[in-house]
Write a protein that holds these residues in place. Structure first.
Motif, mmCIF file in Angstrom:
data_model
loop_
_atom_site.group_PDB
_atom_site.id
_atom_site.type_symbol
_atom_site.label_atom_id
_atom_site.label_comp_id
_atom_site.label_asym_id
_atom_site.label_seq_id
_atom_site.Cartn_x
_atom_site.Cartn_y
_atom_site.Cartn_z
ATOM 1 N N THR A 24 0.832 -1.207 0.000
ATOM 2 C CA THR A 24 0.000 0.000 0.000
ATOM 3 C C THR A 24 0.869 1.261 0.000
ATOM 4 O O THR A 24 0.564 2.230 -0.705
ATOM 5 C CB THR A 24 -0.968 -0.027 1.194
ATOM 6 N N ARG A 29 -1.084 4.668 -1.554
ATOM 7 C CA ARG A 29 -2.519 4.617 -1.360
ATOM 8 C C ARG A 29 -2.974 4.821 0.091
ATOM 9 O O ARG A 29 -4.161 4.799 0.357
ATOM 10 C CB ARG A 29 -3.065 3.294 -1.897
ATOM 11 N N GLU A 122 -10.370 -1.113 -5.002
ATOM 12 C CA GLU A 122 -10.500 0.275 -4.590
ATOM 13 C C GLU A 122 -10.320 1.196 -5.792
ATOM 14 O O GLU A 122 -9.500 0.947 -6.664
ATOM 15 C CB GLU A 122 -9.453 0.623 -3.515
ATOM 16 N N LYS A 123 -11.100 2.269 -5.799
ATOM 17 C CA LYS A 123 -11.033 3.210 -6.910
ATOM 18 C C LYS A 123 -9.676 3.893 -7.027
ATOM 19 O O LYS A 123 -9.308 4.350 -8.104
ATOM 20 C CB LYS A 123 -12.146 4.248 -6.791
ATOM 21 N N ASP A 124 -8.910 3.922 -5.921
ATOM 22 C CA ASP A 124 -7.592 4.539 -5.980
ATOM 23 C C ASP A 124 -6.506 3.528 -6.356
ATOM 24 O O ASP A 124 -5.322 3.773 -6.157
ATOM 25 C CB ASP A 124 -7.246 5.243 -4.658
ATOM 26 N N ASN A 125 -6.904 2.392 -6.936
ATOM 27 C CA ASN A 125 -5.958 1.370 -7.360
ATOM 28 C C ASN A 125 -6.183 1.018 -8.838
ATOM 29 O O ASN A 125 -6.559 -0.104 -9.181
ATOM 30 C CB ASN A 125 -6.104 0.123 -6.470
ATOM 31 N N GLN A 145 -16.275 3.661 -2.703
ATOM 32 C CA GLN A 145 -14.850 3.389 -2.642
ATOM 33 C C GLN A 145 -14.341 2.370 -3.652
ATOM 34 O O GLN A 145 -13.150 2.349 -3.950
ATOM 35 C CB GLN A 145 -14.479 2.888 -1.242
ATOM 36 N N GLU A 146 -15.218 1.500 -4.170
ATOM 37 C CA GLU A 146 -14.735 0.366 -4.959
ATOM 38 C C GLU A 146 -15.517 0.165 -6.252
ATOM 39 O O GLU A 146 -16.698 0.484 -6.340
ATOM 40 C CB GLU A 146 -14.849 -0.935 -4.155
#
Length: 162
Positions: A24, A29, A122-125, A145-146
């Motif tokens: 992470t 993230r 996750e949207k930040d991945n 979030q996902e």
């Protein structure tokens, strides 16, 4: 390349926390100001509960590469679905087709059992999302979030009876 999965034990709790935290951090993230000591403590407690069977139908495994622990895999299997609930690799083992190989194995299992393989990311991945889509998973929904993805096996036609 030999990839092996073995059941996680209490002796693996610290290693599994290391994997999640290092992966992470490498992906940038964690939110700013996260307390990594507190995060580690909570994650280690959750891991112990998982090993004890607190999550029904859940398998938590240590991913080994040529005999060395390099990651974690968490899968939930029911009669009607397989869910990839978490996969992390130490940063130095990413981008070596290890994750792809494990996902392909789960897809093969889904094909054999004729059940969907579900994955949330996750949207930040975005790198993970692209990997799952490249491997044949399609976005079927999302929440705050996902993204929720799914691989559906092709239905095997039964030959007509004679």
């Amino acid at each position: 390349m030999t990839i092996n999965l073995r059941p996680a034990t209490f002796a693996d709790v610290t290693f599994l926390a290391d994997v999640v935290i290092s992966a992470t951090l490498a992906q940038g993230r964690f939110p700013p100001g996260v307390d990594l000591v507190e995060y580690r403590s909570g994650y280690e407690n959750w891991t112990r509960e998982t090993i004890l069977g607190a999550i029904p139908d859940c398998t938590l495994s240590v991913i080994e590469y040529d005999g060395h622990p390099i990651g974690r895999l968490r899968v939930v299997r029911t009669q009607t679905s397989i869910t990839l609930a978490g996969i992390q690799l130490l940063p130095e083992y990413q981008n070596r087709r290890i994750g792809s190989t494990l996902i392909e194995q789960l897809k093969h299992e889904a094909d054999l059992k004729q059940v969907p393989l579900s994955i949330s990311v996750e949207k930040d991945n975005p790198r993970a999302q692209l990997l799952y889509e490249r491997l044949g998973c399609r976005v079927i929904g999302q929440d705050e979030q996902e993204y929720h993805l799914e691989y559906r096996p092709a239905r095997h036609e039964q030959p007509p009876e004679k």
